[in-house]
Design a protein around this motif. Sequence first.
Motif, PDB file in Angstrom:
ATOM      1  N   CYS A  12      -6.659  20.819   9.648  1.00 39.94           N
ATOM      2  CA  CYS A  12      -6.916  19.386   9.544  1.00 39.94           C
ATOM      3  C   CYS A  12      -6.165  18.651  10.637  1.00 39.94           C
ATOM      4  O   CYS A  12      -5.029  19.000  10.965  1.00 39.94           O
ATOM      5  N   ARG A  13      -6.805  17.645  11.154  1.00 41.54           N
ATOM      6  CA  ARG A  13      -6.131  16.722  12.063  1.00 41.54           C
ATOM      7  C   ARG A  13      -5.434  15.660  11.217  1.00 41.54           C
ATOM      8  O   ARG A  13      -5.767  15.454  10.051  1.00 41.54           O
ATOM      9  N   PHE A  14      -4.471  14.981  11.823  1.00 36.59           N
ATOM     10  CA  PHE A  14      -3.724  13.944  11.123  1.00 36.59           C
ATOM     11  C   PHE A  14      -4.675  12.903  10.545  1.00 36.59           C
ATOM     12  O   PHE A  14      -4.561  12.514   9.379  1.00 36.59           O
ATOM     13  N   SER A  15      -5.634  12.463  11.344  1.00 32.54           N
ATOM     14  CA  SER A  15      -6.570  11.426  10.889  1.00 32.54           C
ATOM     15  C   SER A  15      -7.429  11.908   9.723  1.00 32.54           C
ATOM     16  O   SER A  15      -7.759  11.115   8.837  1.00 32.54           O
ATOM     17  N   GLN A  16      -7.769  13.190   9.695  1.00 31.23           N
ATOM     18  CA  GLN A  16      -8.529  13.734   8.566  1.00 31.23           C
ATOM     19  C   GLN A  16      -7.702  13.666   7.287  1.00 31.23           C
ATOM     20  O   GLN A  16      -8.216  13.293   6.229  1.00 31.23           O
ATOM     21  N   LEU A  17      -6.439  14.058   7.398  1.00 35.16           N
ATOM     22  CA  LEU A  17      -5.567  14.012   6.228  1.00 35.16           C
ATOM     23  C   LEU A  17      -5.404  12.578   5.733  1.00 35.16           C
ATOM     24  O   LEU A  17      -5.392  12.333   4.523  1.00 35.16           O
ATOM     25  N   GLN A  18      -5.297  11.622   6.659  1.00 37.72           N
ATOM     26  CA  GLN A  18      -5.200  10.210   6.266  1.00 37.72           C
ATOM     27  C   GLN A  18      -6.417   9.790   5.459  1.00 37.72           C
ATOM     28  O   GLN A  18      -6.300   9.084   4.457  1.00 37.72           O
ATOM     29  N   LYS A  19      -7.600  10.202   5.901  1.00 34.92           N
ATOM     30  CA  LYS A  19      -8.828   9.845   5.185  1.00 34.92           C
ATOM     31  C   LYS A  19      -8.898  10.515   3.815  1.00 34.92           C
ATOM     32  O   LYS A  19      -9.395   9.931   2.858  1.00 34.92           O
ATOM     33  N   LEU A  20      -8.408  11.750   3.734  1.00 37.90           N
ATOM     34  CA  LEU A  20      -8.421  12.484   2.470  1.00 37.90           C
ATOM     35  C   LEU A  20      -7.385  11.957   1.484  1.00 37.90           C
ATOM     36  O   LEU A  20      -7.495  12.170   0.280  1.00 37.90           O
ATOM     37  N   MET A  21      -6.375  11.258   2.009  1.00 32.53           N
ATOM     38  CA  MET A  21      -5.276  10.762   1.188  1.00 32.53           C
ATOM     39  C   MET A  21      -5.063   9.273   1.457  1.00 32.53           C
ATOM     40  O   MET A  21      -4.042   8.877   2.013  1.00 32.53           O
ATOM     41  N   PRO A  22      -6.002   8.430   1.074  1.00 34.89           N
ATOM     42  CA  PRO A  22      -5.939   7.013   1.446  1.00 34.89           C
ATOM     43  C   PRO A  22      -4.756   6.247   0.853  1.00 34.89           C
ATOM     44  O   PRO A  22      -4.394   5.193   1.365  1.00 34.89           O
ATOM     45  N   HIS A  23      -4.138   6.752  -0.195  1.00 34.42           N
ATOM     46  CA  HIS A  23      -3.011   6.042  -0.811  1.00 34.42           C
ATOM     47  C   HIS A  23      -1.659   6.455  -0.222  1.00 34.42           C
ATOM     48  O   HIS A  23      -0.630   5.917  -0.610  1.00 34.42           O
ATOM     49  N   CYS A  24      -1.684   7.393   0.699  1.00 37.55           N
ATOM     50  CA  CYS A  24      -0.461   7.854   1.359  1.00 37.55           C
ATOM     51  C   CYS A  24      -0.326   7.109   2.687  1.00 37.55           C
ATOM     52  O   CYS A  24      -1.245   7.135   3.509  1.00 37.55           O
ATOM     53  N   SER A  25       0.802   6.462   2.901  1.00 42.21           N
ATOM     54  CA  SER A  25       0.997   5.716   4.142  1.00 42.21           C
ATOM     55  C   SER A  25       1.098   6.678   5.332  1.00 42.21           C
ATOM     56  O   SER A  25       1.437   7.858   5.172  1.00 42.21           O
ATOM     57  N   GLN A  26       0.809   6.160   6.505  1.00 46.11           N
ATOM     58  CA  GLN A  26       0.891   6.955   7.734  1.00 46.11           C
ATOM     59  C   GLN A  26       2.311   7.500   7.917  1.00 46.11           C
ATOM     60  O   GLN A  26       2.492   8.665   8.270  1.00 46.11           O
ATOM     61  N   ARG A  27       3.291   6.658   7.670  1.00 45.83           N
ATOM     62  CA  ARG A  27       4.694   7.068   7.812  1.00 45.83           C
ATOM     63  C   ARG A  27       5.040   8.189   6.835  1.00 45.83           C
ATOM     64  O   ARG A  27       5.690   9.169   7.190  1.00 45.83           O
ATOM     65  N   MET A  28       4.623   8.060   5.576  1.00 43.60           N
ATOM     66  CA  MET A  28       4.904   9.071   4.558  1.00 43.60           C
ATOM     67  C   MET A  28       4.206  10.380   4.891  1.00 43.60           C
ATOM     68  O   MET A  28       4.791  11.462   4.773  1.00 43.60           O
ATOM     69  N   LEU A  29       2.954  10.305   5.336  1.00 39.50           N
ATOM     70  CA  LEU A  29       2.217  11.503   5.714  1.00 39.50           C
ATOM     71  C   LEU A  29       2.930  12.225   6.846  1.00 39.50           C
ATOM     72  O   LEU A  29       3.124  13.450   6.801  1.00 39.50           O
ATOM     73  N   ALA A  30       3.355  11.487   7.853  1.00 43.56           N
ATOM     74  CA  ALA A  30       4.065  12.088   8.984  1.00 43.56           C
ATOM     75  C   ALA A  30       5.368  12.749   8.523  1.00 43.56           C
ATOM     76  O   ALA A  30       5.699  13.857   8.965  1.00 43.56           O
ATOM     77  N   MET A  31       6.105  12.084   7.629  1.00 43.95           N
ATOM     78  CA  MET A  31       7.358  12.653   7.110  1.00 43.95           C
ATOM     79  C   MET A  31       7.113  13.946   6.338  1.00 43.95           C
ATOM     80  O   MET A  31       7.818  14.937   6.528  1.00 43.95           O
ATOM     81  N   GLN A  32       6.104  13.922   5.469  1.00 43.99           N
ATOM     82  CA  GLN A  32       5.811  15.096   4.646  1.00 43.99           C
ATOM     83  C   GLN A  32       5.347  16.263   5.519  1.00 43.99           C
ATOM     84  O   GLN A  32       5.746  17.405   5.303  1.00 43.99           O
ATOM     85  N   LEU A  33       4.514  15.974   6.516  1.00 47.78           N
ATOM     86  CA  LEU A  33       4.066  17.019   7.440  1.00 47.78           C
ATOM     87  C   LEU A  33       5.246  17.603   8.207  1.00 47.78           C
ATOM     88  O   LEU A  33       5.341  18.827   8.380  1.00 47.78           O
ATOM     89  N   ASN A  34       6.143  16.744   8.647  1.00 46.66           N
ATOM     90  CA  ASN A  34       7.315  17.199   9.380  1.00 46.66           C
ATOM     91  C   ASN A  34       8.183  18.125   8.518  1.00 46.66           C
ATOM     92  O   ASN A  34       8.637  19.170   8.988  1.00 46.66           O
ATOM     93  N   GLU A  35       8.397  17.762   7.266  1.00 52.80           N
ATOM     94  CA  GLU A  35       9.201  18.591   6.372  1.00 52.80           C
ATOM     95  C   GLU A  35       8.531  19.932   6.110  1.00 52.80           C
ATOM     96  O   GLU A  35       9.191  20.975   6.107  1.00 52.80           O
ATOM     97  N   LEU A  36       7.225  19.921   5.907  1.00 54.01           N
ATOM     98  CA  LEU A  36       6.501  21.171   5.695  1.00 54.01           C
ATOM     99  C   LEU A  36       6.568  22.059   6.933  1.00 54.01           C
ATOM    100  O   LEU A  36       6.675  23.283   6.829  1.00 54.01           O
ATOM    101  N   GLU A  37       6.521  21.443   8.089  1.00 52.47           N
ATOM    102  CA  GLU A  37       6.633  22.194   9.342  1.00 52.47           C
ATOM    103  C   GLU A  37       8.045  22.784   9.478  1.00 52.47           C
ATOM    104  O   GLU A  37       8.197  23.958   9.849  1.00 52.47           O
ATOM    105  N   GLN A  38       9.063  22.004   9.174  1.00 46.99           N
ATOM    106  CA  GLN A  38      10.448  22.492   9.244  1.00 46.99           C
ATOM    107  C   GLN A  38      10.684  23.655   8.287  1.00 46.99           C
ATOM    108  O   GLN A  38      11.470  24.550   8.577  1.00 46.99           O
TER     109      GLN A  38
END
Length: 117
Positions: free
Chosen positions: A39-65
């Motif tokens: 998934c691209r970031f924008s796809q995940l945003q569309k799939l999760m409309p109630h998750c803010s861009q900042r929160m999505l980026a944070m969660q992705l970063n933690e999962l990557e770490q």
Amino acid sequence: MQRHIYDCASGCPVESTLQIISRKWKSVILYHLMKKQVCRFSQLQKLMPHCSQRMLAMQLNELEQDNIIVKRVYPAVPPKTDYRLTSLGKSLSPVIMAMEQWGRQYNALKSKRVGQN
């Protein structure tokens, strides 16, 4: 974020799992990556409309770490980024799919109760 190994008493391995997937959106991100594989970031945003861009980026970063997902950045303008599960991330599939099944049962039960009122 520092991670701990919980092996102190009965049930502690559950804490080990929860420290990886416990934030509200992490399991949802993993679910979508399991269903779509990439998934691209924008796809995940569309799939999760109630998750803010900042929160999505944070969660992705933690999962990557935590080596649960891998981020791939392509040299393009604007930059194209996608996310996919690592082998460790794929090993969470039974957990996430069990959550999906339980959620479906719960939603069906709640729908029946709403219909009865």
